[in-house]
Write a protein that holds these residues in place. Structure first.
Motif, PDB file in Angstrom:
ATOM      1  N   ARG A   1      76.421 -25.367  21.405  1.00  0.00           N
ATOM      2  CA  ARG A   1      77.052 -24.072  21.093  1.00  0.00           C
ATOM      3  C   ARG A   1      77.222 -23.265  22.382  1.00  0.00           C
ATOM      4  NH1 ARG A   1      76.799 -23.735  15.529  1.00  0.00           N
ATOM      5  NH2 ARG A   1      75.140 -24.977  14.587  1.00  0.00           N
ATOM      6  N   GLY A   2      78.151 -22.338  22.341  1.00  0.00           N
ATOM      7  CA  GLY A   2      78.444 -21.526  23.516  1.00  0.00           C
ATOM      8  C   GLY A   2      77.244 -20.773  24.052  1.00  0.00           C
ATOM      9  N   GLU A   3      76.344 -20.366  23.145  1.00  0.00           N
ATOM     10  CA  GLU A   3      75.185 -19.566  23.559  1.00  0.00           C
ATOM     11  C   GLU A   3      74.206 -20.348  24.436  1.00  0.00           C
ATOM     12  OE1 GLU A   3      72.698 -20.223  19.402  1.00  0.00           O
ATOM     13  OE2 GLU A   3      74.257 -18.700  19.525  1.00  0.00           O
ATOM     14  N   ALA A   4      74.391 -21.672  24.515  1.00  0.00           N
ATOM     15  CA  ALA A   4      73.507 -22.495  25.354  1.00  0.00           C
ATOM     16  C   ALA A   4      74.043 -22.648  26.777  1.00  0.00           C
ATOM     17  CB  ALA A   4      73.335 -23.883  24.728  1.00  0.00           C
TER      18      ALA A   4
ATOM     19  N   GLU B   1      70.508  -4.667  27.057  1.00  0.00           N
ATOM     20  CA  GLU B   1      69.837  -5.965  26.866  1.00  0.00           C
ATOM     21  C   GLU B   1      70.849  -7.103  26.861  1.00  0.00           C
ATOM     22  OE1 GLU B   1      67.735  -5.074  23.267  1.00  0.00           O
ATOM     23  OE2 GLU B   1      65.928  -4.407  24.336  1.00  0.00           O
ATOM     24  N   ARG B   2      72.038  -6.860  26.285  1.00  0.00           N
ATOM     25  CA  ARG B   2      73.078  -7.899  26.277  1.00  0.00           C
ATOM     26  C   ARG B   2      73.588  -8.179  27.686  1.00  0.00           C
ATOM     27  NH1 ARG B   2      75.288  -5.417  21.522  1.00  0.00           N
ATOM     28  NH2 ARG B   2      77.214  -4.852  22.558  1.00  0.00           N
TER      29      ARG B   2
ATOM     30  N   LYS C   1      70.746 -18.843  25.454  1.00  0.00           N
ATOM     31  CA  LYS C   1      69.843 -19.146  24.334  1.00  0.00           C
ATOM     32  C   LYS C   1      69.060 -17.935  23.840  1.00  0.00           C
ATOM     33  CE  LYS C   1      69.388 -24.012  25.516  1.00  0.00           C
ATOM     34  NZ  LYS C   1      68.504 -25.112  25.864  1.00  0.00           N
ATOM     35  N   GLU C   2      69.166 -16.788  24.525  1.00  0.00           N
ATOM     36  CA  GLU C   2      68.533 -15.572  24.019  1.00  0.00           C
ATOM     37  C   GLU C   2      69.431 -14.943  22.957  1.00  0.00           C
ATOM     38  OE1 GLU C   2      66.057 -14.349  28.069  1.00  0.00           O
ATOM     39  OE2 GLU C   2      67.706 -13.059  27.394  1.00  0.00           O
ATOM     40  N   LYS C   3      68.820 -14.250  22.011  1.00  0.00           N
ATOM     41  CA  LYS C   3      69.550 -13.670  20.885  1.00  0.00           C
ATOM     42  C   LYS C   3      70.651 -12.710  21.346  1.00  0.00           C
ATOM     43  CE  LYS C   3      67.529 -10.412  18.604  1.00  0.00           C
ATOM     44  NZ  LYS C   3      66.604  -9.610  17.760  1.00  0.00           N
ATOM     45  N   GLU C   4      70.378 -11.954  22.407  1.00  0.00           N
ATOM     46  CA  GLU C   4      71.320 -10.931  22.871  1.00  0.00           C
ATOM     47  C   GLU C   4      72.455 -11.505  23.717  1.00  0.00           C
ATOM     48  OE1 GLU C   4      68.058 -10.890  23.539  1.00  0.00           O
ATOM     49  OE2 GLU C   4      67.278  -9.351  22.185  1.00  0.00           O
ATOM     50  N   TYR C   5      72.340 -12.770  24.118  1.00  0.00           N
ATOM     51  CA  TYR C   5      73.303 -13.390  25.036  1.00  0.00           C
ATOM     52  C   TYR C   5      74.677 -13.527  24.386  1.00  0.00           C
ATOM     53  CZ  TYR C   5      75.018 -16.873  28.441  1.00  0.00           C
ATOM     54  OH  TYR C   5      75.732 -17.550  29.393  1.00  0.00           O
TER      55      TYR C   5
END
Length: 197
Positions: A174-177, A64-65, A71-75
């Motif tokens: 944030r980096g996750e975006a 999944e990662r 922006k997804e939790k697993e990203y």
């Protein structure tokens, strides 16, 4: 048509093995990877440059990662690393009941189609992955704080804020975006700024 080669995937010269045993041309890799070496084993297969496609069974959360989007939790950093080199597609979930003895985690089969060219072009690939690792090292911090605490960039917080604003980004991002294209743009902007100092 079967030739067994006994060895450690992490110590094997994969290009040499493919050349000597399988001849020229791009190949397909298919494996049930030991979960504790999933990342280094996949890295070795991708970096070898021998395979057009890699299909592996890994822990479900890892699969999944690999295919997660911004922006997804697993990203995270693994998502970027895999998608930089490959198109990832989760083929199926394999439940613990399929195994004897039954493991505590679900598994997944994922196919990575290795791209002939990188999805994004960047001025400095080493810096690109350095920034990705930094951005996801402390997920709760803003990208600006992560970059500032990286230390070796040599920029003040004010300079970093200006750099992010030049890219058209909020300084609280944030980096996750950020996706591949954004990390490539950030890399190129930092490389450009460092070259002008």
């Amino acid at each position: 048509n079967f030739h067994l080669v006994e060895g450690d995937i992490l110590k094997t010269n994969i290009p040499q093995l493919c050349r000597e045993d399988l001849g020229e041309g791009r190949k397909v890799a298919c494996a049930n990877l030991p979960y504790y070496i999933t990342t280094p084993a996949l890295t070795a297969l991708v970096d070898s440059g021998c395979f057009a496609q890699i299909t592996v069974m890994v822990q479900k959360e890892v699969a999944e990662r690999m295919q997660a989007r911004p922006k997804e939790k697993e990203y995270g950093a693994l998502s970027i690393a895999v998608q930089y080199y490959c198109d990832a597609k989760l083929d199926m979930i394999v439940q613990p009941a399929c195994f004897m003895p039954r493991p505590k985690v679900a598994s997944a089969v994922i196919t990575l189609k290795v791209l002939p060219e990188r999805k994004v072009k960047t001025a400095d690939e080493k810096l690109f992955f350095h920034l990705v690792k930094c951005a996801f090292g402390q997920r709760r911090k803003t990208l600006m704080n992560c970059l500032f605490h990286l230390g070796n960039l040599g920029f003040s917080k004010e300079e970093l804020a200006e750099l992010l604003e030049e890219l058209g980004w909020d300084t609280r991002v944030r980096g996750e975006a950020l996706g591949l294209e954004e990390f490539a743009a950030l890399t190129d902007k930092i490389a450009q700024k460092k070259a002008s100092i």
